[in-house]
Enzyme design. Structure first.
Site, PDB file in Angstrom:
ATOM      1  N   TRP A   1       5.342  39.630  13.090  1.00 27.35           N
ATOM      2  CA  TRP A   1       5.894  38.852  11.947  1.00 27.35           C
ATOM      3  C   TRP A   1       7.357  39.630  11.534  1.00 27.35           C
ATOM      4  O   TRP A   1       8.127  38.900  10.809  1.00 27.35           O
ATOM      5  CB  TRP A   1       5.177  39.063  10.656  1.00 27.35           C
ATOM      6  CG  TRP A   1       3.848  38.232  10.695  1.00 27.35           C
ATOM      7  CD1 TRP A   1       3.476  37.375  11.669  1.00 27.35           C
ATOM      8  CD2 TRP A   1       2.858  38.277   9.609  1.00 27.35           C
ATOM      9  NE1 TRP A   1       2.317  36.728  11.339  1.00 27.35           N
ATOM     10  CE2 TRP A   1       1.901  37.205   9.841  1.00 27.35           C
ATOM     11  CE3 TRP A   1       2.595  38.835   8.356  1.00 27.35           C
ATOM     12  CZ2 TRP A   1       0.752  36.928   9.447  1.00 27.35           C
ATOM     13  CZ3 TRP A   1       1.696  38.322   7.532  1.00 27.35           C
ATOM     14  CH2 TRP A   1       0.698  37.511   7.975  1.00 27.35           C
ATOM     15  N   LYS A   2       7.556  40.586  12.088  1.00 30.36           N
ATOM     16  CA  LYS A   2       8.849  41.379  11.713  1.00 30.36           C
ATOM     17  C   LYS A   2       9.097  41.541   9.949  1.00 30.36           C
ATOM     18  O   LYS A   2       7.871  41.510   9.426  1.00 30.36           O
ATOM     19  CB  LYS A   2      10.181  40.800  12.456  1.00 30.36           C
ATOM     20  CG  LYS A   2       9.832  40.387  13.895  1.00 30.36           C
ATOM     21  CD  LYS A   2      10.969  40.155  14.769  1.00 30.36           C
ATOM     22  CE  LYS A   2      10.876  40.031  16.110  1.00 30.36           C
ATOM     23  NZ  LYS A   2      11.728  39.700  16.882  1.00 30.36           N
TER      24      LYS A   2
ATOM     25  N   HIS B   1      10.214  48.847  19.605  1.00 31.10           N
ATOM     26  CA  HIS B   1      10.633  47.681  19.720  1.00 31.10           C
ATOM     27  C   HIS B   1      12.244  47.785  19.507  1.00 31.10           C
ATOM     28  O   HIS B   1      13.023  48.593  18.955  1.00 31.10           O
ATOM     29  CB  HIS B   1      10.237  46.919  18.403  1.00 31.10           C
ATOM     30  CG  HIS B   1      10.558  45.355  18.418  1.00 31.10           C
ATOM     31  ND1 HIS B   1      11.700  44.815  18.208  1.00 31.10           N
ATOM     32  CD2 HIS B   1      10.116  44.264  18.801  1.00 31.10           C
ATOM     33  CE1 HIS B   1      11.834  43.596  18.427  1.00 31.10           C
ATOM     34  NE2 HIS B   1      10.668  43.014  18.747  1.00 31.10           N
TER      35      HIS B   1
ATOM     36  N   GLU C   1      10.350  42.680  26.743  1.00 36.91           N
ATOM     37  CA  GLU C   1      10.966  41.862  25.784  1.00 36.91           C
ATOM     38  C   GLU C   1      12.527  41.948  26.211  1.00 36.91           C
ATOM     39  O   GLU C   1      13.077  43.016  25.572  1.00 36.91           O
ATOM     40  CB  GLU C   1      10.681  42.220  24.311  1.00 36.91           C
ATOM     41  CG  GLU C   1       9.367  42.089  23.844  1.00 36.91           C
ATOM     42  CD  GLU C   1       9.205  41.971  22.411  1.00 36.91           C
ATOM     43  OE1 GLU C   1       8.562  41.024  21.993  1.00 36.91           O
ATOM     44  OE2 GLU C   1       9.519  42.836  21.610  1.00 36.91           O
TER      45      GLU C   1
ATOM     46  N   GLY D   1      14.516  36.093  19.702  1.00 37.58           N
ATOM     47  CA  GLY D   1      15.003  35.123  18.577  1.00 37.58           C
ATOM     48  C   GLY D   1      16.174  34.229  19.041  1.00 37.58           C
ATOM     49  O   GLY D   1      16.687  33.860  18.155  1.00 37.58           O
TER      50      GLY D   1
ATOM     51  N   GLY E   1       7.218  36.611  18.304  1.00 39.15           N
ATOM     52  CA  GLY E   1       7.978  36.772  16.830  1.00 39.15           C
ATOM     53  C   GLY E   1       7.869  35.511  16.184  1.00 39.15           C
ATOM     54  O   GLY E   1       6.883  35.056  15.594  1.00 39.15           O
ATOM     55  N   GLY E   2       9.069  34.770  16.119  1.00 41.16           N
ATOM     56  CA  GLY E   2       9.038  33.439  15.178  1.00 41.16           C
ATOM     57  C   GLY E   2       7.814  32.565  15.313  1.00 41.16           C
ATOM     58  O   GLY E   2       7.468  32.148  14.387  1.00 41.16           O
TER      59      GLY E   2
HETATM   60  P1  13P Z   1      10.773  35.864  19.200  1.00 41.62           P
HETATM   61  O1  13P Z   1       9.667  35.501  19.641  1.00 41.62           O
HETATM   62  O2  13P Z   1      11.209  35.420  17.746  1.00 41.62           O
HETATM   63  O3  13P Z   1      11.946  35.713  20.202  1.00 41.62           O
HETATM   64  O4  13P Z   1      10.755  37.437  18.984  1.00 41.62           O
HETATM   65  C1  13P Z   1       9.978  38.270  20.121  1.00 41.62           C
HETATM   66  C2  13P Z   1       9.858  39.549  19.628  1.00 41.62           C
HETATM   67  O5  13P Z   1      10.886  40.507  19.408  1.00 41.62           O
HETATM   68  C3  13P Z   1       8.526  39.820  19.318  1.00 41.62           C
HETATM   69  O6  13P Z   1       8.109  41.308  19.213  1.00 41.62           O
END
Ligand code: 13P
Length: 251
Positions: free
Chosen positions: A11-12, A99, A167, A173, A232-233
């Site tokens: 979720w960041k 991360h 990643e 993102g 992420g998103g």
């Molecule tokens: P996104 O899926 O938003 O590109 O983010 C990837 C991420 O950093 C998951 O840790």
């Protein structure tokens, strides 16, 4: 756990008590996915809320994941820090380490990541080490060298279970996903590196992360040595996150 696909939502810095609760209740109708380990990494202040909801509402079908942990192992005068022991105390299962947003904004490098890995292992939790190269590094053809350096902290760890998320920084993102060829090459490389650093008898999970969504997940899961996704998103919405879980279950 080590023979299933993992789908972990990161979720960041997103979430609020009420929204989190509503999302947890929606997960009650999620179809069975017995071939998938599902996890959600919430901001630290919401971990206990998530863990309680998962126990009470979801029968622990979703694992509680932390996005980071202190590099200091014990209690002490470390204002603002949360230890691995505290994470274990409230029921966290998996802890993300390293991360790229931690190295970008907080200058975290190998040494700190290694300390965090050790702390997490010492309290019996599972670390998920994140690695990835920048766009400049890939354009210079240095991606394997960079990833090999990041993975070097795995050497000599006291564990037979290694989980890594690849990643690429340029895919996070941005909506720009690595091609299946790029993912295949890097995941095979990471697999080989882990065997040479940790021995042939380790359990390995290698997740891909970077703009994974409902539309591309199935293609990504079909790539050799892709054992799941760090999302992420797309993990912020029930529909897209569960579509990715479905794709993992079907893969
Ligand atoms: P996104 O899926 O938003 O590109 O983010 C990837 C991420 O950093 C998951 O840790």
């Amino acid at each position: 756990m080590w023979d299933k696909k993992w789908v972990i939502g990161n979720w960041k810095m997103n979430g609020r008590l009420q929204n989190n609760n509503a999302l947890m209740h929606r997960f009650r109708i999620m179809p069975t996915a017995d071939r998938v380990v599902i996890g959600l990494a919430a901001p630290t202040v919401y971990l206990l809320q998530l863990h309680n909801a998962m126990q009470i509402v979801l029968n622990n079908r979703i694992l509680t994941c932390a996005q980071d942990v202190s590099r200091f192992p014990n209690n002490g005068a470390y204002t603002g820090e949360v230890s691995a022991d505290m994470m274990a105390d409230i029921g966290v299962d998996i802890v993300l380490i390293g991360h790229s947003e931690r190295s970008l904004y907080f200058g975290e490098k190998n040494e700190i990541q290694r300390q965090k890995m050790v702390n997490v292992l010492n309290v019996g939790l599972t670390p998920l080490l994140c690695v990835g190269e920048s766009l400049e590094e890939r354009e210079a053809g240095r991606e394997q060298e960079v990833i090999a350096h990041q993975l070097s902290i795995l050497e000599g760890l006291d564990t037979k279970n290694i989980a890594v998320a690849y990643e690429p920084v340029w895919a996070i993102g941005t909506g720009k996903v690595a091609t299946t060829g790029q993912i295949a090459d890097m995941h095979a490389f990471i697999h080989k590196q882990i065997l040479s650093l940790c021995g042939n008898d380790v359990n390995i999970r290698i997740l891909y992360g970077g703009s994974v969504n409902a539309g591309n997940a199935a293609d990504i899961f079909a790539v050799p040595y892709v054992d799941g996704a760090l999302v992420g998103g797309a993990s912020l919405s029930y529909d897209s996150f569960t579509a990715i879980i479905d794709a993992a279950q079907e893969s």
